[in-house]
Design a protein around this motif. Structure first.
Motif, mmCIF file in Angstrom:
data_model
loop_
_atom_site.group_PDB
_atom_site.id
_atom_site.type_symbol
_atom_site.label_atom_id
_atom_site.label_comp_id
_atom_site.label_asym_id
_atom_site.label_seq_id
_atom_site.Cartn_x
_atom_site.Cartn_y
_atom_site.Cartn_z
ATOM 1 N N CYS A 189 7.635 0.936 -16.609
ATOM 2 C CA CYS A 189 6.522 1.204 -15.691
ATOM 3 C C CYS A 189 6.403 2.674 -15.323
ATOM 4 O O CYS A 189 5.343 3.114 -14.857
ATOM 5 C CB CYS A 189 6.688 0.379 -14.421
ATOM 6 N N SER A 190 7.484 3.432 -15.496
ATOM 7 C CA SER A 190 7.445 4.856 -15.133
ATOM 8 C C SER A 190 6.952 5.735 -16.268
ATOM 9 O O SER A 190 6.722 6.939 -16.073
ATOM 10 C CB SER A 190 8.830 5.320 -14.691
ATOM 11 N N ILE A 191 6.770 5.148 -17.458
ATOM 12 C CA ILE A 191 6.276 5.923 -18.597
ATOM 13 C C ILE A 191 4.805 6.224 -18.411
ATOM 14 O O ILE A 191 3.987 5.334 -18.175
ATOM 15 C CB ILE A 191 6.486 5.156 -19.913
ATOM 16 N N ARG A 215 0.847 -1.197 0.000
ATOM 17 C CA ARG A 215 0.000 0.000 0.000
ATOM 18 C C ARG A 215 0.883 1.247 0.000
ATOM 19 O O ARG A 215 1.865 1.324 0.743
ATOM 20 C CB ARG A 215 -0.919 0.024 1.223
ATOM 21 N N ARG A 216 0.500 2.204 -0.850
ATOM 22 C CA ARG A 216 1.221 3.482 -0.925
ATOM 23 C C ARG A 216 0.257 4.574 -1.338
ATOM 24 O O ARG A 216 -0.325 4.522 -2.422
ATOM 25 C CB ARG A 216 2.378 3.394 -1.932
ATOM 26 N N ASN A 217 0.056 5.543 -0.458
ATOM 27 C CA ASN A 217 -0.792 6.701 -0.757
ATOM 28 C C ASN A 217 -2.138 6.302 -1.364
ATOM 29 O O ASN A 217 -2.576 6.842 -2.375
ATOM 30 C CB ASN A 217 -0.056 7.671 -1.689
ATOM 31 N N GLY A 218 -2.783 5.345 -0.729
ATOM 32 C CA GLY A 218 -4.119 4.935 -1.165
ATOM 33 C C GLY A 218 -4.132 3.863 -2.236
ATOM 34 O O GLY A 218 -5.191 3.285 -2.519
ATOM 35 N N LYS A 219 -3.002 3.599 -2.849
ATOM 36 C CA LYS A 219 -2.936 2.539 -3.866
ATOM 37 C C LYS A 219 -2.689 1.190 -3.206
ATOM 38 O O LYS A 219 -1.920 1.091 -2.247
ATOM 39 C CB LYS A 219 -1.819 2.830 -4.880
ATOM 40 N N TYR A 220 -3.323 0.160 -3.738
ATOM 41 C CA TYR A 220 -3.191 -1.184 -3.189
ATOM 42 C C TYR A 220 -2.860 -2.155 -4.314
ATOM 43 O O TYR A 220 -3.438 -2.074 -5.408
ATOM 44 C CB TYR A 220 -4.496 -1.616 -2.512
ATOM 45 N N THR A 221 -1.945 -3.048 -4.036
ATOM 46 C CA THR A 221 -1.664 -4.134 -4.974
ATOM 47 C C THR A 221 -1.191 -5.339 -4.165
ATOM 48 O O THR A 221 -0.828 -5.206 -2.993
ATOM 49 C CB THR A 221 -0.594 -3.729 -6.006
ATOM 50 N N HIS A 222 -1.210 -6.493 -4.767
ATOM 51 C CA HIS A 222 -0.734 -7.674 -4.045
ATOM 52 C C HIS A 222 -0.157 -8.688 -5.025
ATOM 53 O O HIS A 222 -0.441 -8.650 -6.228
ATOM 54 C CB HIS A 222 -1.858 -8.309 -3.215
ATOM 55 N N GLU A 242 -0.063 -0.247 -12.588
ATOM 56 C CA GLU A 242 -1.464 -0.674 -12.619
ATOM 57 C C GLU A 242 -1.784 -1.657 -13.736
ATOM 58 O O GLU A 242 -2.782 -2.375 -13.657
ATOM 59 C CB GLU A 242 -2.376 0.550 -12.722
ATOM 60 N N ASN A 243 -0.971 -1.705 -14.767
ATOM 61 C CA ASN A 243 -1.271 -2.591 -15.906
ATOM 62 C C ASN A 243 -0.186 -3.646 -16.059
ATOM 63 O O ASN A 243 0.416 -3.799 -17.123
ATOM 64 C CB ASN A 243 -1.424 -1.771 -17.194
ATOM 65 N N ALA A 244 0.045 -4.384 -14.993
ATOM 66 C CA ALA A 244 1.136 -5.347 -14.984
ATOM 67 C C ALA A 244 0.905 -6.481 -15.973
ATOM 68 O O ALA A 244 -0.216 -6.992 -16.109
ATOM 69 C CB ALA A 244 1.299 -5.921 -13.586
ATOM 70 N N ASN A 245 1.961 -6.850 -16.681
ATOM 71 C CA ASN A 245 1.920 -8.014 -17.560
ATOM 72 C C ASN A 245 1.853 -9.269 -16.691
ATOM 73 O O ASN A 245 2.707 -9.474 -15.830
ATOM 74 C CB ASN A 245 3.186 -8.020 -18.428
ATOM 75 N N PRO A 246 0.844 -10.135 -16.895
ATOM 76 C CA PRO A 246 0.681 -11.308 -16.017
ATOM 77 C C PRO A 246 1.907 -12.220 -15.982
ATOM 78 O O PRO A 246 2.257 -12.744 -14.922
ATOM 79 C CB PRO A 246 -0.534 -12.031 -16.618
#
Length: 416
Positions: free
Chosen positions: A413-415, A80-87, A373-377
């Motif tokens: 990922c930073s683009i 979690r970072r500044n309201g963003k969540y991923t796992h 947010e659009n990670a390649n599986p």
């Protein structure tokens, strides 16, 4: 006259690497004595295991006992970072092997491993402290003080240092070396969390995962939240030592303030009881001039410790026990071995993989990857494998070339 004893292998320390190493050696009928300066159970951090640890425990025939012990189930890592969540779901990974593990309070966990090793026939001597070592002999000699403060010596064919942060051989043999990582400090405690099912649902909190939080205003400051099966959890904050100077000296007061600075963690802890002991550890990143010689080797934290951010410490400890005992058994059978090529070099494959992602976490590259947010599986499975502890699988390109691959991926990922 000081008594001199004799054994084939002396293991310094009965923590995870020592217990795993001793259990494996016992399977090969190698006589060994484990010297542990403490009594068990004793407190330690490093409470969130990785699935790769389960493979080491299987090899040492310790897995069944751990699996039945009722520890908190773990199947991944949340960020979690500044309201963003991923796992990351560790069952969705690139490398074969266990995809789940446990979160454990290390006192009872380490005691369980040591007790199971003893049941297999391993001799563990508690409250025995190594005071000196002479490795300039064909068969090294250790000077020891027992629980009655009586001195004795042990002659051995080989010494395995599994002393963790105690770093016995590096201290006694002047093997300490700078780690290359900036100094950081961890402040931590256990809390009775009082997180109800309704609260967990409301806040999208998964007790089956470790959660890593990034401080809202300081990207290089992070929190760990490790739940246990008994209604408690471990919470810690990692930052530069200077960061803590502006907070209260009382650790519990400081931790309460820090947890409230992260909005999600503050809400999650709104009924938490900070009623347990706290602690700090600093300057934990460490290295050595070399990991092994012809009659001794360092395991786990005794050799090198990076950073707690990806819970790699126990995994490296257990993997080092696997690799070292494999080489040692061959040497004791009379085979010619090269400890640099056969042990140190293979171990450093995983250590350097973890190092790349630790450095990437603090300089922001890996955070860009984690929160993309659009990670390649397919790529996510490869990263998940590393976070699950499979940092020695060189078929994974993010292990084979960790720095290059991470930098390239972070740039993509930073683009915007």
């Amino acid at each position: 006259m000081i008594e001199k004893q004799r054994t084939s292998v002396v293991i310094i320390g009965a923590g995870p690497s020592g217990s795993v190493a001793a259990a494996i050696l016992k399977q090969h009928d190698v006589d060994c004595i484990v010297l542990e300066r403490s009594t068990f159970p004793r407190f330690s951090i490093g409470e969130s295991l990785l699935p790769a640890c389960m493979e080491s425990l299987k090899k040492a025939k310790l897995f069944d006992a751990v699996n039945k012990a009722g520890y908190q189930f773990k199947n991944g890592a949340a960020f979690r970072r500044n309201g963003k969540y991923t796992h990351f779901d560790f069952t969705q990974k690139y490398t074969e092997g266990e995809g789940t593990t446990f979160q454990v309070q290390r006192g009872p966990f380490d005691k369980l491993l040591a007790d199971e090793a003893q049941k297999q026939g391993v001799e563990i001597r508690y409250q025995h402290t190594v005071t000196a070592v002479d490795v300039n002999l064909e068969k090294p000699i250790l000077s020891v003080i027992d629980e009655q403060q009586q001195p004795y010596q042990i002659e051995a064919d080989f010494i395995l240092d599994a002393s963790g942060y105690g770093r016995v051989l590096p201290r006694l043999l002047d093997l300490e070396s700078p780690s290359g990582l900036p100094p950081r400090k961890a402040m931590f405690t256990h809390v009775t969390d009082n997180i109800t099912e309704n609260l967990a649902t409301e806040l999208n909190y998964d007790r089956n995962k470790i959660t890593i939080y990034v401080h809202p205003k300081h990207a290089d400051v992070w929190y760990w939240l490790i739940p246990f099966s008994n209604g408690r959890c471990s919470v810690g904050v990692v930052a530069t030592p200077e960061f803590f100077d502006s907070y209260p000296q009382d650790e519990i007061t400081a931790l309460k303030q820090l947890t409230q600075e992260e909005p999600h963690l503050g809400q999650l802890f709104r009924d938490a009881d900070f009623c347990h002991a706290s602690g700090t550890i600093g300057g934990y990143s460490a290295n050595v001039k070399h990991l092994a010689a012809n009659n001794y080797a360092m395991l786990g934290n005794a050799g090198e410790f990076l950073d707690p951010v990806f819970s790699s410490g126990v995994t490296i400890a257990m993997k080092s026990a696997e690799l070292a005992t494999d080489v040692l058994v061959r040497q004791l059978k009379g085979e010619a071995v090269d400890w640099q090529q056969d042990y140190a070099k293979p171990l450093m494959v995983g250590v350097n993989t973890f190092r790349a992602y630790v450095e990437g976490w603090y300089d922001g590259r890996f955070q860009n990857v984690v929160f993309f947010e659009n990670a390649n599986p397919d790529i996510k499975k490869k990263i998940s494998s590393i976070l699950a502890g499979y940092a020695w699988d060189t078929n994974n390109p993010y292990v084979a070339s960790p720095q290059k691959r991470l930098s390239t991926l972070a740039e993509i990922c930073s683009i915007k």
